[in-house]
Design an enzyme around this catalytic site. Structure first.
Site, PDB file in Angstrom:
ATOM      1  N   ASN A 170      32.665  48.251  49.632  1.00  0.00           N
ATOM      2  CA  ASN A 170      33.476  46.748  49.593  1.00  0.00           C
ATOM      3  C   ASN A 170      34.887  47.060  49.288  1.00  0.00           C
ATOM      4  O   ASN A 170      35.249  47.009  48.231  1.00  0.00           O
ATOM      5  CB  ASN A 170      32.926  45.655  48.668  1.00  0.00           C
ATOM      6  CG  ASN A 170      33.282  44.445  49.214  1.00  0.00           C
ATOM      7  OD1 ASN A 170      34.218  44.214  49.644  1.00  0.00           O
ATOM      8  ND2 ASN A 170      32.675  43.289  48.676  1.00  0.00           N
ATOM      9  N   ARG A 173      31.362  46.356  53.788  1.00  0.00           N
ATOM     10  CA  ARG A 173      31.811  44.994  54.208  1.00  0.00           C
ATOM     11  C   ARG A 173      33.127  45.174  55.175  1.00  0.00           C
ATOM     12  O   ARG A 173      33.962  45.825  54.623  1.00  0.00           O
ATOM     13  CB  ARG A 173      32.130  44.209  52.935  1.00  0.00           C
ATOM     14  CG  ARG A 173      32.964  42.779  53.367  1.00  0.00           C
ATOM     15  CD  ARG A 173      33.305  42.199  51.929  1.00  0.00           C
ATOM     16  NE  ARG A 173      33.912  41.116  52.343  1.00  0.00           N
ATOM     17  CZ  ARG A 173      35.220  41.074  51.781  1.00  0.00           C
ATOM     18  NH1 ARG A 173      35.668  41.979  51.082  1.00  0.00           N
ATOM     19  NH2 ARG A 173      35.725  39.701  52.136  1.00  0.00           N
ATOM     20  N   HIS A 198      34.311  35.020  54.605  1.00  0.00           N
ATOM     21  CA  HIS A 198      33.375  34.675  53.557  1.00  0.00           C
ATOM     22  C   HIS A 198      31.903  34.707  54.124  1.00  0.00           C
ATOM     23  O   HIS A 198      31.040  34.190  53.521  1.00  0.00           O
ATOM     24  CB  HIS A 198      33.778  33.570  52.628  1.00  0.00           C
ATOM     25  CG  HIS A 198      34.957  33.613  51.801  1.00  0.00           C
ATOM     26  ND1 HIS A 198      35.768  32.646  51.599  1.00  0.00           N
ATOM     27  CD2 HIS A 198      35.460  34.500  51.315  1.00  0.00           C
ATOM     28  CE1 HIS A 198      36.672  32.742  50.778  1.00  0.00           C
ATOM     29  NE2 HIS A 198      36.564  34.068  50.480  1.00  0.00           N
ATOM     30  N   ARG A 205      46.859  30.851  47.897  1.00  0.00           N
ATOM     31  CA  ARG A 205      47.336  30.411  49.402  1.00  0.00           C
ATOM     32  C   ARG A 205      47.250  29.022  49.322  1.00  0.00           C
ATOM     33  O   ARG A 205      46.605  28.304  48.792  1.00  0.00           O
ATOM     34  CB  ARG A 205      45.928  31.041  50.385  1.00  0.00           C
ATOM     35  CG  ARG A 205      46.096  32.297  50.729  1.00  0.00           C
ATOM     36  CD  ARG A 205      44.972  32.786  51.169  1.00  0.00           C
ATOM     37  NE  ARG A 205      44.301  34.046  50.412  1.00  0.00           N
ATOM     38  CZ  ARG A 205      43.044  34.242  50.715  1.00  0.00           C
ATOM     39  NH1 ARG A 205      42.291  33.748  51.680  1.00  0.00           N
ATOM     40  NH2 ARG A 205      42.392  35.012  49.912  1.00  0.00           N
ATOM     41  N   VAL A 257      35.231  29.813  40.885  1.00  0.00           N
ATOM     42  CA  VAL A 257      35.182  28.597  40.335  1.00  0.00           C
ATOM     43  C   VAL A 257      34.028  27.926  40.628  1.00  0.00           C
ATOM     44  O   VAL A 257      33.571  27.052  39.873  1.00  0.00           O
ATOM     45  CB  VAL A 257      36.575  27.716  41.217  1.00  0.00           C
ATOM     46  CG1 VAL A 257      36.516  26.311  40.894  1.00  0.00           C
ATOM     47  CG2 VAL A 257      37.894  28.524  41.022  1.00  0.00           C
ATOM     48  N   GLU A 299      27.352  39.279  47.523  1.00  0.00           N
ATOM     49  CA  GLU A 299      27.879  40.004  48.632  1.00  0.00           C
ATOM     50  C   GLU A 299      27.300  41.134  48.913  1.00  0.00           C
ATOM     51  O   GLU A 299      26.796  41.639  49.704  1.00  0.00           O
ATOM     52  CB  GLU A 299      29.411  40.043  48.859  1.00  0.00           C
ATOM     53  CG  GLU A 299      29.738  38.597  49.241  1.00  0.00           C
ATOM     54  CD  GLU A 299      31.485  38.640  49.362  1.00  0.00           C
ATOM     55  OE1 GLU A 299      32.070  39.251  48.465  1.00  0.00           O
ATOM     56  OE2 GLU A 299      32.135  37.996  50.219  1.00  0.00           O
TER      57      GLU A 299
HETATM   58  P1  AMP Z   1      36.433  35.123  42.587  1.00  0.00           P
HETATM   59  O1  AMP Z   1      37.412  35.350  43.821  1.00  0.00           O
HETATM   60  O2  AMP Z   1      35.256  34.668  43.119  1.00  0.00           O
HETATM   61  O3  AMP Z   1      36.095  36.473  41.763  1.00  0.00           O
HETATM   62  O4  AMP Z   1      36.792  33.924  41.538  1.00  0.00           O
HETATM   63  C1  AMP Z   1      37.929  34.280  40.656  1.00  0.00           C
HETATM   64  C2  AMP Z   1      38.722  32.814  40.167  1.00  0.00           C
HETATM   65  O5  AMP Z   1      37.413  32.190  39.672  1.00  0.00           O
HETATM   66  C3  AMP Z   1      39.412  33.116  39.141  1.00  0.00           C
HETATM   67  O6  AMP Z   1      40.878  33.453  39.703  1.00  0.00           O
HETATM   68  C4  AMP Z   1      39.373  31.771  38.232  1.00  0.00           C
HETATM   69  O7  AMP Z   1      40.218  30.820  38.925  1.00  0.00           O
HETATM   70  C5  AMP Z   1      37.966  31.220  38.678  1.00  0.00           C
HETATM   71  N1  AMP Z   1      37.226  30.964  37.482  1.00  0.00           N
HETATM   72  C6  AMP Z   1      36.485  32.207  36.871  1.00  0.00           C
HETATM   73  N2  AMP Z   1      35.838  31.820  35.774  1.00  0.00           N
HETATM   74  C7  AMP Z   1      36.192  30.592  35.694  1.00  0.00           C
HETATM   75  C8  AMP Z   1      35.710  29.446  34.737  1.00  0.00           C
HETATM   76  N3  AMP Z   1      35.181  29.699  33.626  1.00  0.00           N
HETATM   77  N4  AMP Z   1      36.367  28.410  34.817  1.00  0.00           N
HETATM   78  C9  AMP Z   1      37.208  27.890  35.891  1.00  0.00           C
HETATM   79  N5  AMP Z   1      37.569  29.131  36.821  1.00  0.00           N
HETATM   80  C10 AMP Z   1      36.814  30.167  36.605  1.00  0.00           C
END
Ligand code: AMP
Length: 413
Positions: free
Chosen positions: A7, A97, A186, A247, A338, A390
């Site tokens: 990936n 990917r 995604h 973004r 998130v 993924e």
């Molecule tokens: P991803 O792109 O799926 O890896 O998501 C990354 C984002 O998830 C980070 O920039 C955070 O904003 C959010 N994130 C990760 N853990 C938490 C948490 N415990 N509470 C709120 N946001 C989180």
């Protein structure tokens, strides 16, 4: 079957090795070997992390060429403390990917010269991603040989069947002929979550209307009916739709015309500000990371509060749009950084849909749910939190395609 998944992004690359016996397991397994290269952590150096069931190691290596680093990483599969294979030929298939599959690919495909040329041609649509994906494919050819089959799994493929009414922008038709349309992204995550939701709910995917909220650094929603994506919020690029970490998501295109005409903005400046200086980071002035934004809100930072308010407003509005495209919904699914971790975002997003009879179980929502239904038993809509996987989804696609290939081969011989 030993399946290596790559990936590759512009600043990082994740790799996993899965071992699948005679059939796909119901529950996602742990990979035998996991590795990550971070190209951006320390300029001029690559940070390599490798994890197996018994070993974990981190190295920093000076980068002379990216290919050299990838060769070193691959050799760690069969040499040294992190070795889990006897020989490179133990790998049966490599899955990649690939971000942009254009209008050409609606399914995973075995890579040959034509597929490579198409991925290369589509780099104009995904200049930050497709070249890195191609580099990964060529590194495997160079270091493991062309005998090992390689499969491309496209992030756009799941959205390929979105009807024209949802996919085509209302612009001069000549633009449509040039391939300007909603591709959506995604897709590997949206498809994985839809299949996992059907499994968790013990329902047929074909009978479900689902809205998947992939909320990570990048954010997108998809509306899924009869197992297909019929609408999504990301568009021609991953800049469209929801507010994200850095973004902007959708903005009035007139703003860009105004800034170019009145303020002399260049294309590169617009690109940088909309992709890297907007979203949660741009409005809060604190961070792209929601955790930092929440801390600032607790300290009464009004810009951070505004950032969260816009994020939620847009999330609710787009969930409403997906709901209208589907004509109803059986389950709302939250996934990615998130979506999986923020109980407050899930609760605020769901609050607006109480009128449908959607009811969250506050205790389940706040209790770190993973692959769990967090709606009350009398809720008219199920609400699921699903840990997106993924890499496992890519491995499954490789397994299915190889199994089909082998059975076809057996029938012919
Ligand atoms: P991803 O792109 O799926 O890896 O998501 C990354 C984002 O998830 C980070 O920039 C955070 O904003 C959010 N994130 C990760 N853990 C938490 C948490 N415990 N509470 C709120 N946001 C989180």
């Amino acid at each position: 079957m030993k399946i290596l998944v790559l990936n590759a992004g512009s600043s990082s690359q994740k790799s996993c090795l899965y071992s699948i016996d005679d059939r796909l397991p119901n529950e996602p397994p742990e990979p035998m070997w996991e590795a990550a290269i971070d190209w951006a952590h320390h300029p001029g150096f690559a940070e390599i992390k490798v994890k197996t069931a018994t070993e974990e190691l981190t190295e920093e290596i000076e980068v002379k060429s990216r290919l050299e680093i990838m060769a070193h990483l691959l050799s760690m599969l069969w040499q040294g403390k992190t070795a889990v294979l006897n020989h490179p030929t133990d790998i049966d298939v490599v899955g990649h990917r690939v971000v942009q599959g254009g209008q050409e690919y609606s399914q995973p495909v075995q890579i040959d010269q034509t597929v490579k040329a198409t991925i290369d041609r589509l780099s104009t649509l995904a200049p930050n991603h497709n070249p890195a994906n191609l580099e990964g494919i060529e590194a495997i050819e160079q270091f493991l040989g062309t005998e090992i089959p390689q499969i491309a799994v496209f992030d756009t493929a799941f959205h390929r069947q979105i009807p024209d009414a949802a996919a085509i922008y209302p612009v001069p038709y000549a633009w449509v002929d040039q391939g300007i349309r909603r591709y959506g992204f995604h897709g590997i995550s949206h498809q994985y979550c839809a299949e996992r939701a059907a499994h968790l709910l013990q329902r047929n995917l074909e009978d479900l209307r689902l809205i998947v909220c992939h909320l990570g650094n990048g954010c997108s929603l998809s509306a899924i009916a009869q197992g297909h994506s019929i609408d999504t919020t990301m568009g021609f690029t991953p800049l469209d739709g929801l507010m994200m970490g850095t973004r902007s998501g959708s903005v009035d295109p007139g703003i860009l015309i105004h800034l170019m005409r009145q303020e002399g903005y260049s294309v590169d400046l617009l690109d940088r500000e909309l992709n890297r200086e907007s979203g949660l980071k741009g409005i809060s002035g604190v961070s792209a990371d929601l955790r930092q934004v929440m801390k600032a809100i607790a300290d009464n930072n009004s810009q951070a509060q505004l950032a969260l308010d816009i994020y939620i407003h847009r999330l609710r509005a787009y969930i409403g749009a997906m709901l209208a495209s589907l004509g109803g919904v059986d389950a709302l699914i939250f996934t990615a950084g998130v979506g999986e971790n923020s109980a407050i975002v899930r609760s605020l997003a769901c609050e607006s849909f109480g009128f449908l009879g959607l009811k969250l179980d506050a205790h389940k929502n706040e209790n770190r749910p993973v692959d769990q239904d967090i709606a009350t038993t009398d809720s008219t809509v199920r609400v699921l939190v699903i840990h997106t996987q993924e890499d496992w989804a890519i491995a499954q696609e490789c397994y299915r395609l190889r199994a089909k290939h082998v059975s076809l081969h057996e029938k012919q011989s």
